[in-house]
Scaffold this motif. Structure first.
Motif, PDB file in Angstrom:
ATOM      1  N   LEU A 122      35.207-128.032  24.682  1.00 12.76           N
ATOM      2  CA  LEU A 122      34.748-126.759  25.225  1.00 12.76           C
ATOM      3  C   LEU A 122      33.929-127.058  26.476  1.00 12.76           C
ATOM      4  O   LEU A 122      33.485-128.191  26.676  1.00 12.76           O
ATOM      5  CB  LEU A 122      33.890-126.023  24.195  1.00 12.76           C
ATOM      6  CG  LEU A 122      34.610-125.615  22.904  1.00 12.76           C
ATOM      7  CD1 LEU A 122      33.600-125.154  21.855  1.00 12.76           C
ATOM      8  CD2 LEU A 122      35.629-124.529  23.184  1.00 12.76           C
TER       9      LEU A 122
ATOM     10  N   CYS B  85      27.419-127.007  28.336  1.00  8.65           N
ATOM     11  CA  CYS B  85      26.363-126.035  28.603  1.00  8.65           C
ATOM     12  C   CYS B  85      25.771-126.295  29.984  1.00  8.65           C
ATOM     13  O   CYS B  85      25.661-127.444  30.417  1.00  8.65           O
ATOM     14  CB  CYS B  85      25.243-126.147  27.558  1.00  8.65           C
ATOM     15  SG  CYS B  85      25.643-125.398  25.983  1.00  8.65           S
TER      16      CYS B  85
ATOM     17  N   CYS C  32      22.183-121.505  26.210  1.00 10.86           N
ATOM     18  CA  CYS C  32      23.485-121.950  25.724  1.00 10.86           C
ATOM     19  C   CYS C  32      23.288-122.937  24.580  1.00 10.86           C
ATOM     20  O   CYS C  32      22.341-123.728  24.595  1.00 10.86           O
ATOM     21  CB  CYS C  32      24.254-122.625  26.868  1.00 10.86           C
ATOM     22  SG  CYS C  32      25.849-123.331  26.400  1.00 10.86           S
TER      23      CYS C  32
ATOM     24  N   SER D 119      25.845-125.581  21.980  1.00  8.29           N
ATOM     25  CA  SER D 119      27.194-126.114  21.782  1.00  8.29           C
ATOM     26  C   SER D 119      27.148-127.246  20.763  1.00  8.29           C
ATOM     27  O   SER D 119      26.264-128.101  20.812  1.00  8.29           O
ATOM     28  CB  SER D 119      27.757-126.640  23.100  1.00  8.29           C
ATOM     29  OG  SER D 119      28.994-127.295  22.877  1.00  8.29           O
ATOM     30  N   SER D 120      28.130-127.252  19.867  1.00  5.47           N
ATOM     31  CA  SER D 120      28.217-128.339  18.891  1.00  5.47           C
ATOM     32  C   SER D 120      28.703-129.629  19.541  1.00  5.47           C
ATOM     33  O   SER D 120      28.608-130.692  18.948  1.00  5.47           O
ATOM     34  CB  SER D 120      29.150-127.942  17.743  1.00  5.47           C
ATOM     35  OG  SER D 120      30.454-127.683  18.225  1.00  5.47           O
ATOM     36  N   GLN D 121      29.182-129.553  20.761  1.00  6.97           N
ATOM     37  CA  GLN D 121      29.638-130.743  21.473  1.00  6.97           C
ATOM     38  C   GLN D 121      28.590-131.281  22.443  1.00  6.97           C
ATOM     39  O   GLN D 121      28.810-132.295  23.094  1.00  6.97           O
ATOM     40  CB  GLN D 121      30.935-130.436  22.226  1.00  6.97           C
ATOM     41  CG  GLN D 121      32.076-130.108  21.293  1.00  6.97           C
ATOM     42  CD  GLN D 121      33.351-129.723  22.025  1.00  6.97           C
ATOM     43  OE1 GLN D 121      33.331-129.349  23.193  1.00  6.97           O
ATOM     44  NE2 GLN D 121      34.467-129.803  21.322  1.00  6.97           N
ATOM     45  N   SER D 122      27.441-130.612  22.521  1.00  6.46           N
ATOM     46  CA  SER D 122      26.385-131.033  23.437  1.00  6.46           C
ATOM     47  C   SER D 122      25.702-132.295  22.928  1.00  6.46           C
ATOM     48  O   SER D 122      25.456-132.450  21.729  1.00  6.46           O
ATOM     49  CB  SER D 122      25.345-129.927  23.602  1.00  6.46           C
ATOM     50  OG  SER D 122      24.349-130.326  24.511  1.00  6.46           O
TER      51      SER D 122
ATOM     52  N   HIS E  75      20.440-128.138  23.680  1.00  3.39           N
ATOM     53  CA  HIS E  75      21.640-127.318  23.571  1.00  3.39           C
ATOM     54  C   HIS E  75      22.446-127.581  22.299  1.00  3.39           C
ATOM     55  O   HIS E  75      23.348-126.814  21.967  1.00  3.39           O
ATOM     56  CB  HIS E  75      22.550-127.551  24.786  1.00  3.39           C
ATOM     57  CG  HIS E  75      21.927-127.130  26.071  1.00  3.39           C
ATOM     58  ND1 HIS E  75      21.428-128.016  26.987  1.00  3.39           N
ATOM     59  CD2 HIS E  75      21.699-125.898  26.592  1.00  3.39           C
ATOM     60  CE1 HIS E  75      20.930-127.361  28.020  1.00  3.39           C
ATOM     61  NE2 HIS E  75      21.080-126.071  27.798  1.00  3.39           N
TER      62      HIS E  75
ATOM     63  N   ASP F 248      34.254-126.504  16.216  1.00  3.70           N
ATOM     64  CA  ASP F 248      33.252-126.620  17.270  1.00  3.70           C
ATOM     65  C   ASP F 248      32.922-125.229  17.781  1.00  3.70           C
ATOM     66  O   ASP F 248      33.766-124.322  17.773  1.00  3.70           O
ATOM     67  CB  ASP F 248      33.778-127.483  18.423  1.00  3.70           C
ATOM     68  CG  ASP F 248      33.670-128.964  18.118  1.00  3.70           C
ATOM     69  OD1 ASP F 248      32.545-129.400  17.796  1.00  3.70           O
ATOM     70  OD2 ASP F 248      34.690-129.672  18.194  1.00  3.70           O
TER      71      ASP F 248
ATOM     72  N   ARG G 293      30.574-122.909  20.856  1.00  5.00           N
ATOM     73  CA  ARG G 293      29.790-122.822  22.086  1.00  5.00           C
ATOM     74  C   ARG G 293      29.445-121.353  22.287  1.00  5.00           C
ATOM     75  O   ARG G 293      30.310-120.491  22.208  1.00  5.00           O
ATOM     76  CB  ARG G 293      30.576-123.321  23.286  1.00  5.00           C
ATOM     77  CG  ARG G 293      29.813-123.209  24.605  1.00  5.00           C
ATOM     78  CD  ARG G 293      30.712-123.609  25.787  1.00  5.00           C
ATOM     79  NE  ARG G 293      29.984-123.654  27.022  1.00  5.00           N
ATOM     80  CZ  ARG G 293      29.763-122.597  27.811  1.00  5.00           C
ATOM     81  NH1 ARG G 293      30.205-121.401  27.476  1.00  5.00           N
ATOM     82  NH2 ARG G 293      29.078-122.734  28.940  1.00  5.00           N
ATOM     83  N   SER G 294      28.171-121.064  22.531  1.00  2.93           N
ATOM     84  CA  SER G 294      27.726-119.703  22.796  1.00  2.93           C
ATOM     85  C   SER G 294      26.767-119.739  23.978  1.00  2.93           C
ATOM     86  O   SER G 294      25.791-120.496  23.956  1.00  2.93           O
ATOM     87  CB  SER G 294      27.035-119.114  21.560  1.00  2.93           C
ATOM     88  OG  SER G 294      26.726-117.754  21.763  1.00  2.93           O
TER      89      SER G 294
END
Length: 171
Positions: free
Chosen positions: A55, A58, A64, A66-69, A74, A139, A141-142
């Motif tokens: 994704l 951020c 923001c 994100s589970s990938q951050s 973040h 995953d 992201r918001s």
């Protein structure tokens, strides 16, 4: 006193009332027609979606998650699921569709994108979910489209959705 200075003083005194009147009209419109177009919606980003399994990262602003951050400011946990990933995305779609001021923009078997609007000012947040079948997880992201701070709204939204998803996925 001159006539011009009296006019300036009167208009200066009226300015807060004019501003208050505009604000009340704006809030009335948002109350009566919450789905109306907002000055604070911003434009839909063109960088959303999954690219090379990821994704969008951020931005540096704190609005923001994100589970990938990789950075703690973040970072947020991904959503775990049991069974079919496609069914998990469908369950998330049902949960999101039940939330107020929400519109699902894109959904397929491994991706979901929705927009959330704030009640009073119409700020829009973009929320994405991407299936990660190797981890039996999704995953997330918001992010807010506009502004610097979101008063932790995106993080709280994801945690609320996680709780609802956890309840439904156990059934």
């Amino acid at each position: 006193m001159t006539e011009t200075s009296d006019t300036v003083k009167k208009s200066f005194r009226l300015t807060p009332f004019i501003f208050l009147g505009i604000l009340l009209i704006w809030l009335g419109i948002r109350l009566i027609a919450p789905d109306s177009v907002s000055l604070f919606a911003g434009n839909r980003p063109d960088y959303l979606g999954v690219r090379e399994g990821k994704l969008a990262p951020c931005p540096v602003t704190p609005n923001c998650v994100s589970s990938q951050s990789q950075d703690q400011a973040h970072a947020i946990e991904l959503l775990s699921y049991q069974g079919s990933g496609e069914k998990a995305i469908e369950q998330l779609a049902k949960i999101i569709a039940s939330q107020p001021r929400t519109k699902i923009i894109n959904q397929d078997s491994n991706y979901l994108y929705a927009e959330f609007s704030s009640q009073w000012m119409g700020f829009v947040d973009d929320l994405e979910f991407s299936l990660n079948p190797s981890k039996n997880a999704i995953d997330v992201r918001s992010a807010s489209r506009l502004g610097e701070s979101d008063l932790n709204v995106n993080r709280e939204r994801v945690e609320t959705l996680r709780k609802l998803f956890s309840v439904i996925s156990k059934q």
